[in-house]
Every structure is written in structure tokens, then in C-alpha cells.
Scaffold this motif. Structure first.
Motif, PDB file in Angstrom:
ATOM      1  N   LEU A  98      43.515  92.097 153.869  1.00  0.00           N
ATOM      2  CA  LEU A  98      42.031  92.130 153.545  1.00  0.00           C
ATOM      3  C   LEU A  98      41.346  90.674 153.644  1.00  0.00           C
ATOM      4  CD1 LEU A  98      40.093  93.800 151.731  1.00  0.00           C
ATOM      5  CD2 LEU A  98      40.991  92.678 149.711  1.00  0.00           C
ATOM      6  N   PHE A  99      41.994  89.619 153.541  1.00  0.00           N
ATOM      7  CA  PHE A  99      41.232  88.368 153.398  1.00  0.00           C
ATOM      8  C   PHE A  99      41.205  87.896 154.897  1.00  0.00           C
ATOM      9  CE2 PHE A  99      41.831  88.167 149.080  1.00  0.00           C
ATOM     10  CZ  PHE A  99      40.720  87.682 148.474  1.00  0.00           C
ATOM     11  N   THR A 100      41.844  88.591 155.805  1.00  0.00           N
ATOM     12  CA  THR A 100      41.910  88.076 157.357  1.00  0.00           C
ATOM     13  C   THR A 100      40.384  88.807 157.642  1.00  0.00           C
ATOM     14  OG1 THR A 100      44.442  88.189 157.738  1.00  0.00           O
ATOM     15  CG2 THR A 100      42.907  88.581 159.674  1.00  0.00           C
ATOM     16  N   LEU A 101      40.308  89.939 157.360  1.00  0.00           N
ATOM     17  CA  LEU A 101      38.990  90.511 157.661  1.00  0.00           C
ATOM     18  C   LEU A 101      37.836  89.828 157.009  1.00  0.00           C
ATOM     19  CD1 LEU A 101      37.390  93.036 158.685  1.00  0.00           C
ATOM     20  CD2 LEU A 101      37.499  94.151 156.878  1.00  0.00           C
ATOM     21  N   ILE A 102      37.960  89.419 155.753  1.00  0.00           N
ATOM     22  CA  ILE A 102      36.753  88.526 155.138  1.00  0.00           C
ATOM     23  C   ILE A 102      36.636  87.491 155.976  1.00  0.00           C
ATOM     24  CG2 ILE A 102      36.135  87.529 152.943  1.00  0.00           C
ATOM     25  CD1 ILE A 102      37.718  89.727 151.512  1.00  0.00           C
ATOM     26  N   GLY A 103      37.668  86.439 156.111  1.00  0.00           N
ATOM     27  CA  GLY A 103      37.712  85.312 157.054  1.00  0.00           C
ATOM     28  C   GLY A 103      37.151  85.681 158.361  1.00  0.00           C
ATOM     29  N   ALA A 104      37.465  86.491 158.996  1.00  0.00           N
ATOM     30  CA  ALA A 104      37.081  86.882 160.476  1.00  0.00           C
ATOM     31  C   ALA A 104      35.604  86.964 160.462  1.00  0.00           C
ATOM     32  CB  ALA A 104      37.705  87.705 161.256  1.00  0.00           C
ATOM     33  N   LEU A 105      35.215  88.048 159.668  1.00  0.00           N
ATOM     34  CA  LEU A 105      33.778  88.371 159.605  1.00  0.00           C
ATOM     35  C   LEU A 105      33.042  87.297 159.256  1.00  0.00           C
ATOM     36  CD1 LEU A 105      33.704  91.888 157.811  1.00  0.00           C
ATOM     37  CD2 LEU A 105      33.258  91.487 160.091  1.00  0.00           C
TER      38      LEU A 105
END
Lengths: 101, 247
Positions: free
Chosen positions: B168-175
Motif C-alpha cells: 500500500l505504501f509503495t503505491l503512495i510513495g511512488a505516486l
């Protein structure tokens, strides 16, 4: 398929196989002290090399720039037992400040 | 991922509450809430570091989709950071694969350690293998004082917890990283080596580990101008083998 895709998919496949194979090997392997020692030293060597290369490397040149200030701040934060996110935030802030000056 | 458990260590680390509560529970019955609490206390903070990975991956030229695939499929923090670090520095795919895989070796030994505790077969073995990382193994070993069932529960709760939050946080960080322009202006280029420093720091427990760390850093810097990107990093595995061999 470009290099980023190759790195992403093949490393993922190999790392999954490494995890999976562990469940199928004889347990006696664990009793060999030499395997334990090398296993605990490999991440130390590679991670330290990554710190150094990501701090000083720019293509094939050794440079000292804003990144060193950020990593220095991270080291001080770790020395004083800061948590992981706090340490990374400090590194980013210090590095960005030096870069913008 | 950031916590450096010595994977064969008996009962160190994770949480002091595990040791304190151990006398109250026998082998058959363990308090699921206590084990779950210990598991989530590790899984949630570790999972949030996924944002740092997502940001670093996008800053190194990976797409948001590739960054998320690395977290979903590779799922081993140090290996993931290594792949994006080597590629971001202009290294070849082979260097990235070799470095990431060498860092993933230890998960194989975690599997060896966990096999008799978990006794997995079939599809569960595939799922269990994928979540065999520093954190799940560390918590499972830490819960062994509460019995094998508690250890199994700790393994699954921590592994699944880290998996969910990390992705979940990978997606948030990448965006997030995708929406800010120059990575240097936001300190992202220093955050990556800082992450590696945070990963190696808890492993530096005695003179030998510190010596290997310093020599590896020196060797890598010396090799920067002499070899293609990526090679300075993999070469230091030889130092680990040398110092491991001679005690």
C-alpha cells in the motif's frame, strides 16, 4: 523489454526461488557455522557498498556533494537512535537544503 | 527491510512484552491478541517505509507500475532498494539482478530455519515462502517462547501485515514521487543511501562486522571509476566470503 523490466522480473523470480528453496533443503545446512557467518556478512558488505556508491558515485566519477550532507545527518540520527522514518526525513531535508543553497 | 535481526538469535529484539508475558501461557493455548499486537507493532511501521521505497524507485526511473510489481513480487526491502539503486546509478540489469539476489540469499536461510516450525506444503508453501523475510522470521523466532502455535501465528500475522502495508505504501510513495519534479531538490537522492545506512546500522554489532562494513564501503568507492556501475557493489560480496571463511 527494457533493462528496468528485466531487472524487475528476473530479480523477483530469483528471490522467490531463494525463499522457496529454503523450505526444501536439509536443515543440517544451518548447523554449519561457516554458512551462518558468510550469510550474516553478505548483507553487511553489500549494504555498506550501496551506501558508499549512492553517496559518492555519479556515473563513473567520485563526487562529494549535497548527498554526503544528507547521509551524514542520517548517521548522526542513527547514532542517537532515531527511528527509520525520522532518519530518512532528516537525510532528505539536509540534502535538499544543501542542494538548493 | 530495516530491522537487522540475527536470524538464528534465540529470543532477542522484537518486543520486550513477548519475554514478559511468556510465563503465563503454555504450549497449547496462547493469547492471540498478544501475538497479534507484537506482529502489528512490527508490520505497521515497517510497512510504512514502503513509501520511501516507492519514492526511491520512481526517482530512479522506474514506473509506478514497476515499483508496485517489485513490492508485490520481489517483496524483500534490501533487495528492492538494491535493484532500484543499481539501475538508478546506470548499472546493467545483470548487476542489479546479482546484487538483489545476493541480498535475497538470507531469506533462503530464514526458510530453512522456519521449515520445521511451519511445516508447509502445496499452495501454503508458496505463500509462506513469499512472506519469509527479516520481520516475519524475527517475530516468529521471538514468539517461540510461547510455543509453536504462537510462533506460526506470529509468522503469518507479521508476514501478511508487512505485505499489505508495504505494498500500500509503495503505491503512495511512488505516486507522491511522480508528482514532484527534480528528486535532488527534495533530497530523494540522499534518502536512498540513508535507507541503506539504516538497513546496515543494526547489523554492525562487533568489531568484525564494522570492519567488513568499512572495507566494503572503501572498496566500492575505489572501484567506482574503474568498473561499470553495479560491479563495485557486487564485488564486496567477496569480502563477506573471505571474512566469513577465516572466522
Amino acid at each position: 523489454m527494457n533493462a528496468l523490466w528485466i531487472a524487475t522480473l528476473i530479480t523477483s523470480a530469483i528471490c522467490f526461488l531463494l525463499k522457496f528453496v529454503g523450505y526444501s533443503l536439509p536443515e543440517s545446512l544451518l548447523n554449519r557455522p561457516i554458512i551462518q557467518r558468510i550469510n550474516s556478512l553478505i548483507p553487511i558488505a553489500l549494504l555498506s557498498a550501496l551506501v558508499a556508491v549512492q553517496t559518492f558515485g555519479a556515473d563513473q566519477n567520485i563526487v562529494v556533494d549535497h548527498r554526503l550532507a544528507g547521509v551524514g545527518a542520517a548517521a548522526i540520527a542513527l547514532r542517537f537512535k532515531a527511528s527509520f522514518p525520522v532518519m530518512m526525513l532528516l537525510a532528505a531535508i539536509v540534502s535538499a537544503l544543501v542542494y538548493r543553497i | 527491510m530495516p530491522i537487522g535481526w540475527e536470524f538464528l538469535g534465540q529470543n532477542e529484539g522484537v518486543s520486550s512484552s513477548a519475554a514478559n508475558g511468556s510465563e503465563q501461557f503454555d504450549e497449547a493455548a496462547f493469547d492471540k491478541r498478544l501475538v497479534l499486537r507484537d506482529s502489528l507493532a512490527v508490520a505497521i511501521p515497517v510497512g510504512t517505509y514502503g513509501a520511501a521505497f516507492g519514492a526511491a524507485a520512481v526517482g530512479s526511473g522506474f514506473s509506478v507500475f514497476q515499483s508496485c510489481l517489485l513490492s508485490l513480487l520481489l517483496f524483500s526491502g534490501a533487495s528492492q532498494f538494491a535493484v532500484v539503486g543499481v539501475m538508478g546509478a546506470g548499472g546493467s540489469a545483470i548487476s542489479a539482478i546479482a546484487t538483489g539476489s545476493l541480498l535475497g540469499l538470507r531469506n533462503g536461510l530464514y526458510g530453512l530455519r522456519m521449515a520445521p516450525v511451519l511445516k508447509l506444503n502445496g499452495f501454503k508453501k508458496i505463500l509462506g515462502a513469499q512472506i519469509t523475510i527479516d520481520e516475519s522470521t524475527g517475530v516468529a523466532i521471538n514468539q517461540e517462547s510461547r510455543g509453536r502455535a504462537a510462533s506460526q501465528y506470529g509468522f503469518w500475522a507479521t508476514g501478511i501485515g508487512v505485505y499489505v502495508f508495504w505494498n500500500l505504501f509503495t503505491l503512495i510513495g511512488a505516486l507522491g514521487a511522480q508528482s514532484i519534479g527534480d528528486p535532488s531538490a527534495w533530497g530523494l537522492d540522499a534518502a536512498v543511501p540513508a535507507a541503506f545506512l539504516g538497513l546496515v546500522w543494526p547489523r554492525l554489532i562487533d568489531r568484525k562486522t564494522k570492519l567488513v562494513a568499512i572495507l566494503a564501503a572503501l572498496l566500492a568507492v575505489l572501484l567506482i571509476p574503474l568498473t561499470p556501475a553495479g560491479v563495485p557493489i557486487i564485488s564486496t560480496a567477496l569480502l563477506a566470503v573471505y571474512f566469513g571463511w577465516r572466522k
